[in-house]
Write a protein that holds these residues in place. Structure first.
Motif, mmCIF file in Angstrom:
data_model
loop_
_atom_site.group_PDB
_atom_site.id
_atom_site.type_symbol
_atom_site.label_atom_id
_atom_site.label_comp_id
_atom_site.label_asym_id
_atom_site.label_seq_id
_atom_site.Cartn_x
_atom_site.Cartn_y
_atom_site.Cartn_z
ATOM 1 N N TYR A 8 42.848 28.406 39.223
ATOM 2 C CA TYR A 8 44.161 27.752 39.161
ATOM 3 C C TYR A 8 44.064 26.586 40.132
ATOM 4 C CZ TYR A 8 45.886 32.152 37.085
ATOM 5 O OH TYR A 8 46.094 33.253 36.281
ATOM 6 N N ILE A 34 42.273 27.107 43.494
ATOM 7 C CA ILE A 34 42.137 28.551 43.760
ATOM 8 C C ILE A 34 41.288 29.207 42.683
ATOM 9 C CG2 ILE A 34 43.402 30.743 43.973
ATOM 10 C CD1 ILE A 34 45.861 28.960 44.726
ATOM 11 N N ALA A 38 40.391 32.341 40.810
ATOM 12 C CA ALA A 38 41.012 33.662 40.622
ATOM 13 C C ALA A 38 40.014 34.680 40.089
ATOM 14 C CB ALA A 38 42.209 33.550 39.691
ATOM 15 N N ALA A 86 44.340 45.968 43.173
ATOM 16 C CA ALA A 86 45.548 45.711 43.959
ATOM 17 C C ALA A 86 46.262 44.461 43.458
ATOM 18 C CB ALA A 86 45.156 45.553 45.421
ATOM 19 N N ASN A 87 47.410 44.195 44.049
ATOM 20 C CA ASN A 87 48.147 42.951 43.814
ATOM 21 C C ASN A 87 47.260 41.742 43.991
ATOM 22 O OD1 ASN A 87 50.910 42.952 43.230
ATOM 23 N ND2 ASN A 87 51.290 44.009 45.165
ATOM 24 N N GLY A 88 47.283 40.843 43.008
ATOM 25 C CA GLY A 88 46.554 39.590 43.185
ATOM 26 C C GLY A 88 45.053 39.684 42.953
ATOM 27 N N ALA A 89 44.570 40.834 42.483
ATOM 28 C CA ALA A 89 43.123 41.005 42.277
ATOM 29 C C ALA A 89 42.602 40.164 41.119
ATOM 30 C CB ALA A 89 42.804 42.476 42.034
ATOM 31 N N GLY A 90 43.505 39.829 40.190
ATOM 32 C CA GLY A 90 43.095 39.022 39.037
ATOM 33 C C GLY A 90 43.209 39.756 37.710
ATOM 34 N N LYS A 91 43.952 40.849 37.713
ATOM 35 C CA LYS A 91 44.067 41.652 36.492
ATOM 36 C C LYS A 91 44.801 40.884 35.393
ATOM 37 C CE LYS A 91 46.337 44.957 38.605
ATOM 38 N NZ LYS A 91 46.519 44.282 39.907
ATOM 39 N N SER A 92 45.978 40.355 35.734
ATOM 40 C CA SER A 92 46.745 39.609 34.720
ATOM 41 C C SER A 92 45.988 38.356 34.300
ATOM 42 C CB SER A 92 48.108 39.180 35.266
ATOM 43 O OG SER A 92 48.832 40.304 35.673
ATOM 44 N N THR A 93 45.315 37.749 35.245
ATOM 45 C CA THR A 93 44.531 36.545 34.934
ATOM 46 C C THR A 93 43.463 36.868 33.892
ATOM 47 O OG1 THR A 93 44.919 35.645 37.134
ATOM 48 C CG2 THR A 93 43.007 34.798 35.944
ATOM 49 N N ARG A 138 45.159 37.101 30.570
ATOM 50 C CA ARG A 138 45.589 35.767 30.111
ATOM 51 C C ARG A 138 44.402 34.967 29.587
ATOM 52 N NH1 ARG A 138 48.223 34.600 35.291
ATOM 53 N NH2 ARG A 138 49.962 36.046 35.304
ATOM 54 N N GLU A 180 53.009 41.355 31.347
ATOM 55 C CA GLU A 180 53.772 41.962 32.415
ATOM 56 C C GLU A 180 55.206 41.425 32.334
ATOM 57 O OE1 GLU A 180 51.637 41.528 36.138
ATOM 58 O OE2 GLU A 180 53.513 41.657 37.243
ATOM 59 N N GLU A 226 50.323 46.168 32.946
ATOM 60 C CA GLU A 226 51.192 46.962 33.821
ATOM 61 C C GLU A 226 52.392 47.570 33.114
ATOM 62 O OE1 GLU A 226 51.315 46.799 37.633
ATOM 63 O OE2 GLU A 226 49.781 45.285 37.985
ATOM 64 N N GLN A 269 48.335 48.883 38.121
ATOM 65 C CA GLN A 269 48.253 49.116 39.558
ATOM 66 C C GLN A 269 48.333 50.603 39.832
ATOM 67 O OE1 GLN A 269 50.455 47.145 42.760
ATOM 68 N NE2 GLN A 269 50.721 45.481 41.313
HETATM 69 P P1 ATP Z 1 49.605 41.567 40.149
HETATM 70 O O1 ATP Z 1 49.421 43.005 39.917
HETATM 71 O O2 ATP Z 1 50.281 41.278 41.456
HETATM 72 O O3 ATP Z 1 50.158 40.823 38.997
HETATM 73 P P2 ATP Z 1 46.970 40.650 39.412
HETATM 74 O O4 ATP Z 1 45.788 41.482 39.738
HETATM 75 O O5 ATP Z 1 47.443 40.693 38.023
HETATM 76 O O6 ATP Z 1 48.128 40.997 40.422
HETATM 77 P P3 ATP Z 1 46.820 37.816 39.080
HETATM 78 O O7 ATP Z 1 48.247 37.648 38.717
HETATM 79 O O8 ATP Z 1 45.822 37.740 38.015
HETATM 80 O O9 ATP Z 1 46.620 39.179 39.858
HETATM 81 O O10 ATP Z 1 46.462 36.755 40.232
HETATM 82 C C1 ATP Z 1 45.153 36.539 40.717
HETATM 83 C C2 ATP Z 1 45.152 35.417 41.759
HETATM 84 O O11 ATP Z 1 45.463 34.170 41.121
HETATM 85 C C3 ATP Z 1 46.209 35.586 42.837
HETATM 86 O O12 ATP Z 1 45.656 35.149 44.046
HETATM 87 C C4 ATP Z 1 47.344 34.692 42.390
HETATM 88 O O13 ATP Z 1 48.082 34.218 43.486
HETATM 89 C C5 ATP Z 1 46.610 33.581 41.700
HETATM 90 N N1 ATP Z 1 47.448 32.992 40.616
HETATM 91 C C6 ATP Z 1 47.933 33.645 39.535
HETATM 92 N N2 ATP Z 1 48.636 32.807 38.742
HETATM 93 C C7 ATP Z 1 48.585 31.592 39.344
HETATM 94 C C8 ATP Z 1 49.119 30.307 39.033
HETATM 95 N N3 ATP Z 1 49.820 30.097 37.916
HETATM 96 N N4 ATP Z 1 48.868 29.292 39.906
HETATM 97 C C9 ATP Z 1 48.140 29.500 41.032
HETATM 98 N N5 ATP Z 1 47.608 30.674 41.368
HETATM 99 C C10 ATP Z 1 47.823 31.713 40.550
#
Ligand code: ATP
Length: 234
Positions: A11, A14, A16, A35-42, A45, A82, A159, A192
């Motif tokens: 991103y 950053i 991810a 955990a939160n922010g690990a990159g699962k949703s990414t 996507r 999510e 999730e 999670q």
């Molecule tokens: P959660 O369970 O909190 O949703 P996750 O494992 O699904 O966490 P992601 O949402 O994939 O995590 O995020 C992975 C990393 O990418 C995080 O550091 C997040 O801050 C960053 N990130 C996600 N979306 C964006 C965006 N649109 N712009 C910038 N950074 C992003």
């Protein structure tokens, strides 16, 4: 079968995902925990074409990375994001009909709608209720039901337990297993709630800050002291 190799996503500045590789065999339930922010949703996507990635995503023997989301949907991959994203002002029935907008066979649509009502009787009871007025758990049921009306072969669930009362979470996870068995649907489950996810899945991956840290049959991951300490609250 879905095979992901060396997936990278950024991103802006950053990073991810740093080279995620994983496999989801046909007919299985595979979970991605972390955990939160690990990159699962990414990861989800990227698989559904909503964000740019590099690496390789092969589904049914064909490279799908780089295809726009509607092309990926037309290959029978469906993503339940999510936060559910049901159409708040439409009724349950109307939301389900929206899920079937690419389907032409009216008899199949009617049969599949009945199947969704059989899976989630609460939706049948509320078929004329506006989706936005339903509880989080009911909206999650609707989001899954709407996805099933698109006749997917591969379902990505982001999730499904998020913000839902424990009793409803249990019911939803039981239905996820049922859908996998009865409809032969392959499922990639992002969670999670690692305990639940490892209970219903065949195989799991642990994602940490954009990389796969561990993988294995779900029962083995559940017994792994590292996983227990970091993700299972042991
Ligand atoms: P959660 O369970 O909190 O949703 P996750 O494992 O699904 O966490 P992601 O949402 O994939 O995590 O995020 C992975 C990393 O990418 C995080 O550091 C997040 O801050 C960053 N990130 C996600 N979306 C964006 C965006 N649109 N712009 C910038 N950074 C992003």
């Amino acid at each position: 079968m879905l095979e992901v190799k060396d997936l990278h996503v950024s991103y802006g500045a950053i990073k991810a995902l740093h080279g995620v590789s994983l496999k989801v065999p046909q007919g299985s339930i595979v979970t991605l925990i972390g955990a939160n922010g690990a990159g699962k949703s990414t990861t989800l996507r990227a698989l559904s074409g909503l964000i740019k990635s590099t690496g390789s995503i092969v589904y049914g023997g064909k490279e799908i990375r780089g295809l726009p989301p509607h092309k990926i949907v037309s290959r029978s991959l469906c993503h339940v994001p999510e936060g559910r994203m049901v159409f708040a002002n439409l009724t349950v029935k109307e939301n389900l009909a929206m899920g079937a907008y690419l389907q032409k066979d009216k008899a199949w649509i009617a049969k599949q709608t009945e199947y969704v009502f059989h899976l989630f009787p609460r939706l049948k009871e509320r078929e004329n209720q506006a989706a936005g007025t339903m509880s989080g758990g009911e909206q999650q049921m609707l989001a899954i039901g709407r996805a099933l009306l698109g006749n997917p072969k591969f379902l990505m669930l982001d999730e499904p337990s998020l913000g839902i009362a424990p009793l409803l979470v249990k019911a939803i996870f039981e239905r996820i297993v049922e859908i996998n068995r009865e409809q032969g649907l392959t499922i990639l489950l992002v969670e999670q709630n690692a305990n639940l996810a490892l209970d219903v899945s065949n195989y799991g991956y642990v994602l940490e800050t954009g990389s796969i840290l561990l993988e294995g049959p779900s029962a083995e991951l559940k017994a792994n002291p590292r996983v227990q300490e970091a993700y299972l609250g042991a």
